[in-house]
Design a protein around this motif. Structure first.
Motif, PDB file in Angstrom:
ATOM      1  N   ARG A 189       0.856  -1.178   0.000  1.00  0.00           N
ATOM      2  CA  ARG A 189       0.000   0.000   0.000  1.00  0.00           C
ATOM      3  C   ARG A 189       0.897   1.235   0.000  1.00  0.00           C
ATOM      4  O   ARG A 189       1.851   1.316   0.787  1.00  0.00           O
TER       5      ARG A 189
ATOM      6  N   TYR B 225      -6.312   1.922   7.135  1.00  0.00           N
ATOM      7  CA  TYR B 225      -6.469   0.524   6.744  1.00  0.00           C
ATOM      8  C   TYR B 225      -7.282  -0.166   7.827  1.00  0.00           C
ATOM      9  O   TYR B 225      -6.957  -0.073   9.010  1.00  0.00           O
TER      10      TYR B 225
ATOM     11  N   PHE C 269      -3.148  -7.165   6.795  1.00  0.00           N
ATOM     12  CA  PHE C 269      -2.219  -6.095   6.461  1.00  0.00           C
ATOM     13  C   PHE C 269      -0.815  -6.675   6.410  1.00  0.00           C
ATOM     14  O   PHE C 269      -0.391  -7.419   7.291  1.00  0.00           O
TER      15      PHE C 269
ATOM     16  N   LEU D 117      -3.680   2.700  11.274  1.00  0.00           N
ATOM     17  CA  LEU D 117      -3.847   1.246  11.311  1.00  0.00           C
ATOM     18  C   LEU D 117      -4.607   0.798  12.554  1.00  0.00           C
ATOM     19  O   LEU D 117      -4.628  -0.400  12.874  1.00  0.00           O
TER      20      LEU D 117
ATOM     21  N   ALA E 151      -6.966  -1.998  12.047  1.00  0.00           N
ATOM     22  CA  ALA E 151      -6.439  -3.176  11.349  1.00  0.00           C
ATOM     23  C   ALA E 151      -6.310  -4.348  12.317  1.00  0.00           C
ATOM     24  O   ALA E 151      -5.969  -4.167  13.484  1.00  0.00           O
TER      25      ALA E 151
ATOM     26  N   ILE F 106      -4.098  -7.307  12.909  1.00  0.00           N
ATOM     27  CA  ILE F 106      -2.782  -7.812  12.509  1.00  0.00           C
ATOM     28  C   ILE F 106      -2.472  -9.071  13.297  1.00  0.00           C
ATOM     29  O   ILE F 106      -2.405  -9.052  14.528  1.00  0.00           O
TER      30      ILE F 106
ATOM     31  N   CYS G 215       4.543  -7.659  10.050  1.00  0.00           N
ATOM     32  CA  CYS G 215       4.360  -6.858   8.842  1.00  0.00           C
ATOM     33  C   CYS G 215       5.394  -5.742   8.834  1.00  0.00           C
ATOM     34  O   CYS G 215       6.191  -5.612   9.763  1.00  0.00           O
TER      35      CYS G 215
END
Length: 225
Positions: free
Chosen positions: A123, A136, A141, A157, A160, A162, A166
């Motif tokens: 992204r 996001y 992710f 984020l 997000a 997760i 990442c």
């Protein structure tokens, strides 16, 4: 945690007060406004920064500049010599860091490589002479590239989900980047900072997925919170 900044500035103010008192009593004749006294506003905060975060390279660079400017003001070193070497020094430091693999290396690099090899594009958020806000939400992710050149980027984020490691690549040149992460992840930073830096305000959580942040800050900053 002790507030090193307040303690150090407190010591400086007390010392100034003592010198003023001794001067008033004709015991000493010390000029506190010596040539280059203003460089202390560069040197002292950098010393505080080194005590708080010894691994942050920008503190050492700015401290060296502050000391150099002080020596210039005291006519020990020429001002012209400094400006002649400033840009070459920056270029050399960046080159050495890139050759040694300090920027975008290790785990972060492998995450980006894995995503591209699988056909998944990172992204991308870019701002030049402007601002750009992006967010996001959801899971899966994997990686993102954030760039601010004379601008500002905000990447959220917080929503997000997760579940695995990442990576985020940041590049801040005369700009600023804010990254807001979920409260259930770790953040590890590996960046080259010249006259700027990355401020990681997140707590460490054992056993949680890690976001690896790497990149370059040149006269810019990145806040992770």
């Amino acid at each position: 945690m002790k507030n090193y900044s307040k303690i150090l500035w407190g010591v400086v103010i007390i010392a100034i007060g003592i010198v003023l008192a001794l001067n008033a009593l004709d015991i000493t004749d010390i000029d506190i406004f010596f040539d280059g006294w203003w460089t202390l506003f560069i040197i002292i905060p950098c010393l505080v920064g080194i005590f708080k975060n010894p691994r942050k390279s920008s503190n050492y660079i700015c401290l060296a500049i502050g000391v150099y400017l002080l020596l210039c003001c005291l006519d020990i070193i020429s001002f012209g010599f400094f400006w002649k070497l400033l840009i070459p020094a920056i270029v050399v430091i960046i080159g050495i860091k890139l050759i040694s693999g300090g920027v975008g290396s290790g785990k972060s690099s492998s995450i980006f490589k894995s995503a591209r090899n699988s056909g998944r594009s990172p992204r991308t958020v870019f701002a030049a002479f402007s601002s750009n806000n992006d967010s996001y939400s959801g899971n899966d992710f994997e990686c993102a590239e954030l760039t601010a050149v004379f601008g500002a980027v905000k990447y959220d984020l917080s929503n997000a989900i997760i579940t695995k490691d990442c990576a985020i690549s940041v590049c801040s040149v005369f700009g600023g980047i804010d990254v807001i992460v979920p409260n259930n992840v770790n953040v590890k930073v590996n960046s080259l900072s010249l006259f700027g830096g990355v401020d990681n305000k997140t707590p460490r959580i054992n056993g949680a997925p890690t976001i690896y942040v790497s990149g370059l800050c040149l006269f810019g900053g990145v806040d992770i919170k």
